[in-house]
Design a protein around this motif. Structure first.
Motif, short mmCIF file in Angstrom:
data_model
loop_
_atom_site.label_atom_id
_atom_site.label_comp_id
_atom_site.label_asym_id
_atom_site.label_seq_id
_atom_site.Cartn_x
_atom_site.Cartn_y
_atom_site.Cartn_z
N UNK A 1 49.96 11.42 -70.48
CA UNK A 1 49.95 11.06 -69.07
C UNK A 1 51.08 11.83 -68.34
N UNK A 2 52.29 11.90 -69.23
CA UNK A 2 53.32 12.65 -68.40
C UNK A 2 53.26 13.96 -68.39
N UNK A 3 52.68 14.68 -69.44
CA UNK A 3 52.22 16.15 -69.35
C UNK A 3 51.11 16.56 -68.29
N UNK A 4 50.16 15.38 -68.33
CA UNK A 4 49.12 15.81 -67.37
C UNK A 4 49.69 15.81 -66.01
N UNK A 5 50.52 14.86 -65.82
CA UNK A 5 51.10 14.78 -64.38
C UNK A 5 51.82 16.07 -64.24
N UNK A 6 52.48 16.46 -64.91
CA UNK A 6 53.59 17.51 -64.94
C UNK A 6 52.73 18.90 -64.63
N UNK A 7 51.68 19.05 -65.44
CA UNK A 7 50.79 20.20 -65.21
C UNK A 7 50.14 20.10 -63.90
N UNK A 8 49.39 19.09 -63.44
CA UNK A 8 48.66 18.97 -62.16
C UNK A 8 49.82 19.00 -60.99
N UNK A 9 50.79 18.63 -61.01
CA UNK A 9 51.74 18.62 -59.61
C UNK A 9 52.73 20.02 -59.65
N UNK A 10 52.97 20.26 -60.91
CA UNK A 10 54.35 21.35 -61.10
C UNK A 10 53.51 22.58 -61.54
N UNK A 11 52.83 22.66 -62.61
CA UNK A 11 52.46 23.68 -63.19
C UNK A 11 51.42 24.51 -62.42
N UNK A 12 50.54 23.85 -61.99
CA UNK A 12 49.47 24.30 -61.38
C UNK A 12 49.57 25.12 -60.02
N UNK A 13 50.53 24.43 -59.04
CA UNK A 13 50.73 25.00 -57.89
C UNK A 13 51.63 26.34 -58.17
N UNK A 14 52.73 26.17 -59.19
CA UNK A 14 53.63 27.33 -59.37
C UNK A 14 52.50 28.62 -59.93
N UNK A 15 51.58 28.40 -60.64
CA UNK A 15 50.57 29.34 -61.23
C UNK A 15 49.95 29.79 -59.80
N UNK A 16 49.29 28.84 -59.19
CA UNK A 16 48.64 29.34 -57.83
C UNK A 16 49.64 30.26 -56.78
N UNK A 17 50.59 30.17 -56.71
CA UNK A 17 51.51 30.79 -55.91
C UNK A 17 51.26 32.60 -56.54
N UNK B 1 47.70 35.33 -42.89
CA UNK B 1 47.70 36.66 -43.90
C UNK B 1 48.21 35.83 -45.29
N UNK B 2 47.25 35.05 -45.92
CA UNK B 2 47.54 34.41 -47.08
C UNK B 2 48.35 35.39 -48.19
N UNK B 3 47.79 36.22 -48.64
CA UNK B 3 48.14 37.17 -49.62
C UNK B 3 49.68 37.45 -49.30
N UNK B 4 49.96 37.84 -48.07
CA UNK B 4 51.55 38.08 -47.75
C UNK B 4 52.28 36.82 -47.92
N UNK B 5 51.62 35.86 -47.22
CA UNK B 5 52.62 34.45 -47.44
C UNK B 5 52.92 34.07 -48.82
N UNK B 6 51.89 34.41 -49.73
CA UNK B 6 52.08 33.95 -51.30
C UNK B 6 53.06 34.84 -51.88
N UNK B 7 52.91 36.12 -51.35
CA UNK B 7 53.71 37.11 -52.04
C UNK B 7 55.25 36.87 -51.78
N UNK B 8 55.54 36.61 -50.50
CA UNK B 8 56.72 36.19 -50.21
C UNK B 8 57.21 34.86 -50.98
N UNK B 9 56.33 33.97 -50.91
CA UNK B 9 56.65 32.77 -51.40
C UNK B 9 56.94 32.82 -53.04
N UNK B 10 56.28 34.04 -53.47
CA UNK B 10 56.55 34.16 -54.98
C UNK B 10 57.98 34.43 -55.40
N UNK B 11 58.65 35.17 -54.41
CA UNK B 11 60.13 35.48 -54.74
C UNK B 11 60.84 33.96 -54.69
N UNK B 12 60.52 33.08 -53.85
CA UNK B 12 61.20 31.87 -53.94
C UNK B 12 60.95 31.17 -55.33
N UNK B 13 59.69 31.33 -55.71
CA UNK B 13 59.29 30.64 -56.96
C UNK B 13 59.99 31.23 -58.16
#
Lengths: 266, 299
Positions: free
Chosen positions: B27-43, B249-261
């Motif tokens: 449960x703990x790992x699943x929660x972590x993957x769903x709410x933290x790792x997945x968005x990070x990867x998505x960025x 401009x999604x690609x640009x937005x995510x490119x800049x967001x990736x700096x913060x990530x």
């Protein structure tokens, strides 16, 4: 160097740690401040060192006013109850600290510091541990390093706060004899705080018995032991049996009848 | 609790059965993957959606470069200011007792409990045109709100507690003994700080600075209120991300967001090292031989 404490009082909030304490320590003496915890002995030691300022009263070193002198100017060696070794420095650097922080013009050279530290390490018999950190030493070893660190700057006054308090019984016995010998060798004026009667009686030239921020009695070990001035000193200094009884015609009568000692006066 | 027939080792007789442990960990790992790792990867996936060329081009847009520059400038102003304040405040709180001490501790925490939007609004109310000092500032040609000084001020306020909060417990646990020892050995106040106090708290300082920096660069709410969103001049990276996103401009937005990530990942790594070092320091502090301490009024 002689130390004189003149009418010193100190309060922490409403608690009176010291009330009107006066005391003279002669040059070269080894004096024990003896008392239960909360009796003000540590406060008195810290006031002499300059780590605490008295509310009223004066401290004199060699007859000179020193009450307002900064800690650094008093040039006293202070050994803390828990040693307060610098945990991020080696034994060598700990002992050398007092020499390395001296102002440039009076600071000894590197070689000189090295020689000094090694002679102190020899004195405390820890030459082979010079590059250890305090965390890697036993309690007795830390205590000796703390002493060597204080001695490095050649203080004329050595103040020790419960120097053997955190050691086990056997080490304590060895170290206090060693301290006595050391004191006789270095010719400093030493004051140490203890709550252990035996320690005070064995080591000190003179004992100052304290209770509730006041001095109950001061004198040589023999004096305070044989002629306690107050019931507190009598009770604190040893395991005593207290007999109660009435005195009638030269004999004390309780559960049994005892003749009065010949030289006893009421 | 499950009793084992043969009275196995202590640890197994007091721990949960295997299926409960599995369930909890999953449960703990699943929660972590769903709410933290997945968005990070998505960025990163979204940022690189149109390839490396587009990613780098997006980062080299003049407005984006200006946003990166402003963000760095803000961090460079805020972090040293809060480092200085944090060390001074922690020193005062941990080593001395004085009237108003608990009030100071409470005040240090204030920025954590106030919404960042309110933090920004405070400065608009003080320095804005309709605010207390607005007319005076305008008369003298000084611009604070909708300009760089306002952004720096708001960020300083928001990131104010990080260093102090980290250092106070660390310094309190170490006590005053070592400093007093240094003083009796003849060290001056500055020598005592740099040779005794600082080496004992340097990892705590690094930890606080790293968190302070991450927040200073990533702050959105407070900065958004005071910035005025002037393109190429008062937009920080987070604000630039929002603008790009709102313009589709999604690609640009995510490119800049990736700096913060990326910044977040670096922060996490340094933070882990610092935490490990602090634990070492603390356990060394606890290793001192324990006997009953004198009651504190004796000190």
């Amino acid at each position: 160097m002689s130390i004189e404490v003149d009418g010193v009082s100190k309060h922490f909030g409403l608690f009176a740690a010291l009330s009107d304490v006066s005391l003279k320590v002669l040059s070269g003496e080894l004096v024990a401040l003896l008392g239960p915890s909360g009796s003000g002995k540590t406060s008195l030691l810290r006031i002499i060192a300059g780590l605490e300022t008295p509310d009223s009263g004066r401290i004199l070193f060699n007859g000179e006013e020193a009450t307002r002198r900064q800690v650094q100017e008093r040039k006293v060696g202070f050994v803390f109850q828990h040693y307060a070794l610098f945990r991020h420095m080696t034994v060598f650097d700990n002992i050398a600290f007092g020499l390395t922080v001296k102002p440039k013009k009076s600071r000894p050279g590197k070689e000189e510091i090295r020689d000094k530290v090694y002679s102190l390490l020899k004195l405390i018999q820890l030459e082979q541990l010079s590059d250890r950190y305090p965390g890697q030493l036993s309690g007795g070893q830390r205590q000796r390093v703390a002493l060597a660190r204080a001695l490095a700057v050649e203080p004329q006054v050595l103040l020790l706060d419960e120097p053997f308090g955190s050691l086990d019984a056997k080490v304590r016995l060895e170290l206090r004899r060693w301290l006595r010998r050391l004191h006789d060798e270095i010719h400093a004026t030493s004051v140490f705080v203890t709550h252990d009667q035996e320690e005070a009686l064995e080591v000190a030239d003179r004992i100052v018995v304290m209770n509730q921020g006041r001095i109950e009695q001061q004198g040589t070990p023999a004096e305070v032991y044989d002629r306690p001035a107050t019931p507190f000193v009598f009770d604190f200094l040893g395991n005593v049996n207290l007999f109660q009884g009435r005195v009638n015609e030269g004999a004390a009568q309780g559960g049994m009848v005892l003749d009065m000692p010949v030289d006893y006066q009421i | 609790m499950v009793m084992h027939k043969n009275g196995d080792s202590n640890s197994s007789s007091v721990s949960e059965p295997a299926w409960v442990r599995c369930l909890l960990i999953t449960t703990a790992l699943g929660f972590l993957a769903l709410f933290l790792l997945l968005p990070l990867a998505a960025v990163f996936v979204e940022a690189l959606d149109k390839g490396w060329q587009a990613y780098l081009a997006a980062l080299q847009e003049p407005d984006t470069l200006a946003a990166i520059w402003l963000t760095l400038l803000t961090a460079v102003c805020c972090v040293p200011a809060n480092l200085f304040f944090g060390v001074v405040a922690a020193w005062a709180i941990a080593k001395f007792s004085f009237p108003g001490k608990s009030l100071l501790i409470t005040l240090i925490d204030l920025p954590f409990s106030v919404s960042p939007v309110v933090s920004g609004l405070i400065y608009v109310l003080i320095f804005g045109l309709q605010g207390w000092f607005g007319p005076w500032l305008q008369a003298h040609g000084i611009k604070i709100i909708f300009a760089v000084p306002g952004i720096v001020l708001a960020t300083v306020f928001v990131t104010f507690p990080f260093v102090a909060r980290e250092l106070i417990p660390l310094m309190e646990s170490q006590g005053r003994d070592e400093e007093e020892a240094a003083l009796t050995l003849g060290a001056s106040g500055l020598q005592t700080f740099f040779r005794v106090t600082f080496p004992n708290i340097k990892w705590g300082i690094l930890y606080g600075v790293i968190l302070c920096n991450a927040r200073a660069m990533g702050e959105f709410g407070a900065v958004s209120v005071v910035s005025g969103h002037v393109r190429g001049s008062t937009n920080t990276i987070p604000l630039q991300v929002e603008i790009l996103y709102n313009e589709y401009s999604y690609a640009a937005a995510f490119a800049v967001a990736s700096l913060l990530a990326l910044l977040a990942l670096v922060t996490l790594a340094i933070k882990t090292v610092a935490e490990w070092k602090i634990r070492q320091v603390l356990s060394a502090a606890e290793a001192k031989p324990e006997t009953e301490r004198e009651p504190c009024y004796e000190r």
